[in-house]
Design an enzyme around this catalytic site. Sequence first.
Site, PDB file in Angstrom:
ATOM      1  N   THR A   1       0.762  -1.318  -0.165  1.00 20.82           N
ATOM      2  CA  THR A   1      -0.125  -0.030  -0.177  1.00 20.82           C
ATOM      3  C   THR A   1       0.727   1.238   0.051  1.00 20.82           C
ATOM      4  OG1 THR A   1      -1.454  -1.205   1.083  1.00 20.82           O
ATOM      5  CG2 THR A   1      -1.764   1.146   1.152  1.00 20.82           C
ATOM      6  N   SER A  40      -5.748  -0.733  -3.477  1.00 19.49           N
ATOM      7  CA  SER A  40      -6.101  -1.805  -4.357  1.00 19.49           C
ATOM      8  C   SER A  40      -5.417  -1.833  -5.819  1.00 19.49           C
ATOM      9  CB  SER A  40      -7.425  -1.688  -4.645  1.00 19.49           C
ATOM     10  OG  SER A  40      -8.288  -1.145  -3.663  1.00 19.49           O
ATOM     11  N   GLY A  46       2.521  -2.550   8.323  1.00 18.38           N
ATOM     12  CA  GLY A  46       3.014  -2.988   9.483  1.00 18.38           C
ATOM     13  C   GLY A  46       4.302  -3.631   9.810  1.00 18.38           C
ATOM     14  N   ARG A  94     -26.764  -9.415  35.332  1.00 17.14           N
ATOM     15  CA  ARG A  94     -27.378  -8.077  35.170  1.00 17.14           C
ATOM     16  C   ARG A  94     -28.856  -8.486  35.262  1.00 17.14           C
ATOM     17  NH1 ARG A  94     -26.424  -2.612  36.025  1.00 17.14           N
ATOM     18  NH2 ARG A  94     -27.689  -1.371  34.902  1.00 17.14           N
ATOM     19  N   ARG A 129     -31.836 -10.072  19.834  1.00 19.48           N
ATOM     20  CA  ARG A 129     -30.924  -9.522  19.423  1.00 19.48           C
ATOM     21  C   ARG A 129     -29.475 -10.428  19.293  1.00 19.48           C
ATOM     22  NH1 ARG A 129     -30.480  -4.150  22.541  1.00 19.48           N
ATOM     23  NH2 ARG A 129     -28.722  -3.674  21.068  1.00 19.48           N
ATOM     24  N   GLY A 132     -25.570   0.367  29.471  1.00 17.25           N
ATOM     25  CA  GLY A 132     -24.594   1.619  30.321  1.00 17.25           C
ATOM     26  C   GLY A 132     -23.180   0.883  30.229  1.00 17.25           C
ATOM     27  N   THR A 147     -12.181  -3.166   5.638  1.00 14.17           N
ATOM     28  CA  THR A 147     -11.574  -2.355   4.461  1.00 14.17           C
ATOM     29  C   THR A 147     -10.128  -2.883   4.170  1.00 14.17           C
ATOM     30  OG1 THR A 147     -10.965  -0.859   6.455  1.00 14.17           O
ATOM     31  CG2 THR A 147     -12.677  -0.268   5.110  1.00 14.17           C
ATOM     32  N   GLU A 161      -7.347  -6.141   3.036  1.00 11.12           N
ATOM     33  CA  GLU A 161      -7.503  -7.391   2.303  1.00 11.12           C
ATOM     34  C   GLU A 161      -8.483  -7.385   1.244  1.00 11.12           C
ATOM     35  OE1 GLU A 161      -5.049  -9.376   2.009  1.00 11.12           O
ATOM     36  OE2 GLU A 161      -3.959  -8.498   3.771  1.00 11.12           O
ATOM     37  N   ASP A 213     -11.378  -3.935   0.201  1.00 13.09           N
ATOM     38  CA  ASP A 213     -12.653  -3.493   0.678  1.00 13.09           C
ATOM     39  C   ASP A 213     -13.931  -4.481   0.636  1.00 13.09           C
ATOM     40  OD1 ASP A 213     -13.752  -0.606   1.623  1.00 13.09           O
ATOM     41  OD2 ASP A 213     -15.149  -1.647   0.012  1.00 13.09           O
TER      42      ASP A 213
END
Lengths: 700, 700
Positions: free
Chosen positions: A153, A159, A192, A323, A354, A422, A443, A445, A447
């Site tokens: 990159t 890309s 990296g 909780r 969910r 919270g 995003t 390897e 997008d």
Amino acid sequence: MLAPSSLPSPIAMTESQNKKDLAYARTKISFDVKDMTNYLYGGSENVDQRRYIIDLIAKDPIFNKDDWGWLNHTDAVKRGIAMSTRLAEIKMEHDLNDMDFATMVEAVDDTLPILLHNGAFIPVITSQGTDEQIDKWITPAEKFQIIGCYAQTELGHGSNLARLETTATFVRDTDEWEINSTTFTAAKWWIGGLGALCTHAVVQARLFIDGKDYGAHVFVVPLRSLEDHRTFPGIEIGDIGPKAYNGFNKMDNGFARFTKYRIPRENMLMRFSKVSRDGVFTKPPHAKLSYGSMVLLRSFLIKQMALYLSRATTVATRYLTVRRQFNNPTSRNDADVNPDLETQVINYPMVQNRLFPMIAQAYALFAAGSVMMNMYINLMTGLSSGNIGDLAEVHAMSSALKSYCTTIGAAGTEECRKLMGGHGFSYFTGLAHLFASIVPSNTYEGDNYVLTQQMARYLLKEVKTARTNPDKVTPFSKYLLLPLNTQAFSRTTCAVAQPSDWLKPEIQLAAFEHRCARLAFELSDAVDAAGADPDSDKTWSDHNIECYRVSHAHAQYTMVLWFIQSIQEAHNPDADAERRAEPASVKVLERLSHLHALHTIQTNLADFVEDGYFSPAQCQSLRAQVKGLVASLADEVIGLVDAFDHPDFLLNSALGASDGNAYKRLWDKAQTEPLNKREVCDGYEEYIRPLLKKHGDVKL
Amino acid sequence: MLAPSSLPSPIAMTESQNKKDLAYARTKISFDVKDMTNYLYGGSENVDQRRYIIDLIAKDPIFNKDDWGWLNHTDAVKRGIAMSTRLAEIKMEHDLNDMDFATMVEAVDDTLPILLHNGAFIPVITSQGTDEQIDKWITPAEKFQIIGCYAQTELGHGSNLARLETTATFVRDTDEWEINSTTFTAAKWWIGGLGALCTHAVVQARLFIDGKDYGAHVFVVPLRSLEDHRTFPGIEIGDIGPKAYNGFNKMDNGFARFTKYRIPRENMLMRFSKVSRDGVFTKPPHAKLSYGSMVLLRSFLIKQMALYLSRATTVATRYLTVRRQFNNPTSRNDADVNPDLETQVINYPMVQNRLFPMIAQAYALFAAGSVMMNMYINLMTGLSSGNIGDLAEVHAMSSALKSYCTTIGAAGTEECRKLMGGHGFSYFTGLAHLFASIVPSNTYEGDNYVLTQQMARYLLKEVKTARTNPDKVTPFSKYLLLPLNTQAFSRTTCAVAQPSDWLKPEIQLAAFEHRCARLAFELSDAVDAAGADPDSDKTWSDHNIECYRVSHAHAQYTMVLWFIQSIQEAHNPDADAERRAEPASVKVLERLSHLHALHTIQTNLADFVEDGYFSPAQCQSLRAQVKGLVASLADEVIGLVDAFDHPDFLLNSALGASDGNAYKRLWDKAQTEPLNKREVCDGYEEYIRPLLKKHGDVKL
């Protein structure tokens, strides 16, 4: 209410209720958790080895995570370097293979400067270097006498490999390459390991001989002296600074600019393309041979999403079990033992609807990760004997699944965090760190949006094959035969007549196949009508929205299919022992698979309704079926997440630890905030007091 | 390709192209940006005042943001304190009103320890205190001689006020309250300003007299000495540590435990409930009078989402205008001037179809924020003259919109970040900070899922009203009259006959009304069939998924309606001058409004199809219409985001600054990374060298 002095220790009471709640939930599980774990990881040997490796990391103080929440990027990189070198040492000490190394990285739970050494530098040289080149660089690389990164990159290009602006120009006189960052945007960026650690890089640069551009090729480039780590003249290197959400905080993502930097001709990797002493360029036999490493990385990401989403759901499930909030008499499963306490949050249907589908997704991801990795291995076996037949399909599949799986991995982790209300916004949930580690995969390897064009292109070719040579359609595209009879296909409707029909895998798969087939043919017709050519980019981009739709539809179909097949194998007496599961486990897995399939349909319902495939009544009954399946898993979920077998060290979550002691751990973590070492805060004398006293003292 | 030495300075070239691209895009805008800005902010006076305030902050070095990316929580709180006291000083120096103070906070762009002083401490005392109490505490509070916070949430309880575990017990002998954290989970938690800065708190505690529980009430509690800032005996205070994504990093969210802590009886706020010297408790005249402040906070959040999402889309739109990748001849609008350059990323239809609908949402949020704030003001005017008629509707509306708007605000910001591809993961985009500031709003001030029950409860009552007393249905629920004729309603289909019909506001609104009405009646029937009672919680929670659906449907309907109405006002010659816009602006606004309405339908398409309201052909034509509208805005978007009028100081984004100089700014920012001050990284001698040399020197 009693005065505090007459109560037992409030801390002890809370601890004990939290722990009791989790322990009680575990009494209701209908299957053997250990058996389920073995199913997920492919046998108890794998499970034991994973635990062994994680323990190895957990007991080494350099990998302690207690202060991570306070490290800024500058300090974190130093820590990342210390962790990197220790990782290298452990690998050598214990002579660990790639799979164990991957488990170490999982346990370390952060992206480290050394990761691209084993993850890209070595693989790229091994796959694209000649035998002599492999001998020259891989031998010291495996002993960490050199440490490498992968520099593709640039500031201006990601890309589009063909437009990279770093050049390698052949210098005939000295038999060298001159590497140049020809423009400002040619600077390598995001690399990296480059910012601080690495001594070498494999650099993608456009190869020029006598003014002619031969396109991007790979060169081994020494960066820093092996004697004093100073950068060589002609190279300017630095760290690109902090990342979003403190993600990749310990990684020294770096930039580099090259100015007339010389390397020997032999530093070009020449297994495929070659350049001779006199500057003659030889093309590789097949342009797509280097796709293998992309397939590996993408397949690995799917496995990783299974591990990540399973961690996120583990934390959320455990915390929401302890909780309690409000009292809702009809939606609780502990009324028999705790009639006077508030309702456990996990008992609210909204929360279950969910959370539980994400647990099912995590299980489906485990299955998909295994299949995809096997496809990769088979591909490489084929390639090594010169068979490139599967390359296109496997490449398309890994692209489509990478896009879909990393999307749901990141979104699911953030959804788990939000489910925790919270307290979910505390760093100490561990989920923010997790999200920050996952989300760049959406995003990098490829997008996730751009990547879906790969699968779409593949399907368009398969549509042509279906129309001209139907016997040649590849296994995962067989559904493309359905619309060949246009009349019959347009009249096809879903076969569900009664609610229980939703639980037939063939009916679920038929729905996905119908949707994929319709979208693929619609795309194909639209592309034909516009005279677009997927390979030439002529008006191609006008169809990219539909590419995205069809690619994700295909990925979802594959995920559903593979999960169903994995369960069929699990209760097939003839299957390998490591893939089997006990009947009690299979029963729950089947419910998970139904939930996964039907919830995926519900989430994308318009695709199944807008051509009349589902009737209004079927939509209503589908929603009811999803609710019913979710409710049926209420007693199993704590077992299902325990089965992921993530130790507390890995979760690093005050709220999601295995003993359920959430409030106490959250309290203890807060006490470690350095601000709490002082009774009066820093800044009082300098800022607060002058403000308070500005208008004189006040008597209250 | 030329050698670098023969090229003009590469930095200058890039700068110049980046700037040219943005400048060229601006030449294509069809409307006057300044006029659009005035429309958004309600006139040029507001625009100028906002700019004036932001400049005030921008020029003060304490608010400089350059090092924010490196501050850990411990250091950030000290900065937050310094910024807080400066904010207080500026407020006093310039005698700023609440609206200007809000703009200062917008400009500061972070959550500071002082925010709850003006945001909650003062409003709560003002609205719930007696005149003497207001005089006693508000007078010094306005001069910052005391600084306060608002302490409701506990370790164990957030939403459930009735089960708070902090108690205030009347001590008759001394005419005092004894405050106690009765249990471990009674500790106040998450309280902004408590950890370091505040001297006082208004504390929610359950009031006990002679053993009888009178429920949660509000008490003014001194925390720290005004002389030396030390905590008073009987109180244990600390900071709860870092938050997810480094969000609220400068905020000293704190915890507090009280042990037999005494305050005078007069410290209970007694405008509504009262306790006399002899311990006689008097109830308030209306239980819901304190809802006003919740409505205010939620209405404010909607306005805030307009500002946030408009910032995120500004950054993404500008960067994607200068970022170029690949060459796609058919999808570009600069082919006339730049035929040889790659395509600007913003010209890809996939990118446009993700980004432009969010710009439309941001505009719709501006409209919704204004209407909601006006509804609040009218409500308060009514309440002050004893009229509580509108309270239920306004409360429900603010709940539904808060839930929906903060959901799309957070999701949209993260989507903008992802749209920016690889560079989007840099901290320097500014969007990660923005997301971290927004996303807690999804779980605070009422969790976005739980909160939807408010609107659902309201609609269920309205359904009953529609059935029994149709004239009494409130204005925004008039659609509930539609299903009264069951037969006709079930046969209703969308009136779109040709593509252009989609652009008729009445057809758009009819679709939303039909959907809301259907979902509300289905919910009502299901609740009736189950014998559920929304007020008693009997089986109520089984319907919460449907509550969520209908509440978001209503919120979307309202957003679409208000945006349409706002544009109607904008070209109404009789409307207030500040609300009007020029014809060229109105023309683009109408396209935005169409896109907003139709994209919202497309995103929730199943709801409109599954009962047969849309035909398959209409679904196809809807999708085509959305694509067409998106494409029609390609030349306008840079003007549309410029019109948001966010100065560079506020955006704090290397990639989204107004001059378009993205790569250069990203480069410059990277150079500020402290790691780059050293040629050889920290940790080389200690870690890297020993590893490299472990197996001896290597010659390469």
